[in-house]
Design a protein around this motif. Sequence first.
Motif, PDB file in Angstrom:
ATOM      1  N   ASN A 100      -1.539  -8.327  -2.511  1.00 24.63           N
ATOM      2  CA  ASN A 100      -1.878  -9.213  -1.394  1.00 24.63           C
ATOM      3  C   ASN A 100      -2.040  -8.411  -0.098  1.00 24.63           C
ATOM      4  OD1 ASN A 100      -1.676 -11.359  -3.178  1.00 24.63           O
ATOM      5  ND2 ASN A 100       0.389 -11.909  -2.538  1.00 24.63           N
ATOM      6  N   SER A 101      -2.624  -7.226  -0.212  1.00 29.69           N
ATOM      7  CA  SER A 101      -2.914  -6.355   0.929  1.00 29.69           C
ATOM      8  C   SER A 101      -1.665  -5.836   1.628  1.00 29.69           C
ATOM      9  CB  SER A 101      -3.798  -7.080   1.945  1.00 29.69           C
ATOM     10  OG  SER A 101      -5.018  -7.475   1.357  1.00 29.69           O
ATOM     11  N   ASN A 102      -0.523  -5.982   0.997  1.00 27.69           N
ATOM     12  CA  ASN A 102       0.724  -5.467   1.572  1.00 27.69           C
ATOM     13  C   ASN A 102       1.313  -4.384   0.678  1.00 27.69           C
ATOM     14  OD1 ASN A 102       0.853  -7.256   3.855  1.00 27.69           O
ATOM     15  ND2 ASN A 102       1.376  -8.890   2.426  1.00 27.69           N
ATOM     16  N   THR A 103       1.956  -3.421   1.300  1.00 30.40           N
ATOM     17  CA  THR A 103       2.641  -2.347   0.587  1.00 30.40           C
ATOM     18  C   THR A 103       4.143  -2.533   0.738  1.00 30.40           C
ATOM     19  OG1 THR A 103       0.821  -0.823   1.010  1.00 30.40           O
ATOM     20  CG2 THR A 103       2.947   0.133   0.376  1.00 30.40           C
ATOM     21  N   TYR A 104       4.834  -2.474  -0.385  1.00 21.33           N
ATOM     22  CA  TYR A 104       6.282  -2.689  -0.392  1.00 21.33           C
ATOM     23  C   TYR A 104       6.980  -1.441  -0.922  1.00 21.33           C
ATOM     24  CZ  TYR A 104       4.914  -7.547   0.193  1.00 21.33           C
ATOM     25  OH  TYR A 104       4.365  -8.715   0.671  1.00 21.33           O
ATOM     26  N   TRP A 105       8.075  -1.081  -0.256  1.00 18.65           N
ATOM     27  CA  TRP A 105       8.875   0.081  -0.629  1.00 18.65           C
ATOM     28  C   TRP A 105      10.342  -0.320  -0.757  1.00 18.65           C
ATOM     29  CZ3 TRP A 105       6.401   4.591  -1.639  1.00 18.65           C
ATOM     30  CH2 TRP A 105       5.134   4.795  -1.079  1.00 18.65           C
TER      31      TRP A 105
END
Length: 115
Positions: A100-105
Motif C-alpha cells: 500500500n505504498s508504505n514501507t514497514y520496518w
Amino acid sequence: QVQFVESGGGLVQPGGSLRLSCAASGISIRLYAMAWYRQAPGKERELVARITAGGSINYVDSVKGRFTISRDNSKNTMFLQMNNLKSEDTAVYYCNSVFNSNTYWGQGTQVTVSS
C-alpha cells in the motif's frame, strides 16, 4: 497498526548458527512479500533475503547456501535461519515489508559474530 518485532539475535562464534524471528501484527504476512535486511556499522542497509507471497525466494550472494528464509503463516511469523556464520555477518538485522505504498520496518535485532 502494522508492527514487526524481531528476536533471536545475539553473540555467536564463527561457524555457529542463529535463528531470527519476525513476529508480525496488523498484517497477514502470507499476502505480501517479506524481507530481511541488515546494516553493519558504517555501511548501508542491504537486502539479505526476500520471500514473496507466492513463495519465491532470493538471497544476496554472500549468504547463499548458509541462510534460509521461511515463514509460518499460521503464526504470522517470518524466520531467518543463519548457519556457518562469519564475522562479516555482524550487523543489525531488520524485518521489512512494502505494501500500500508504505514501507514497514521492525526495530532490529543485533547479530554479532566473534570469537
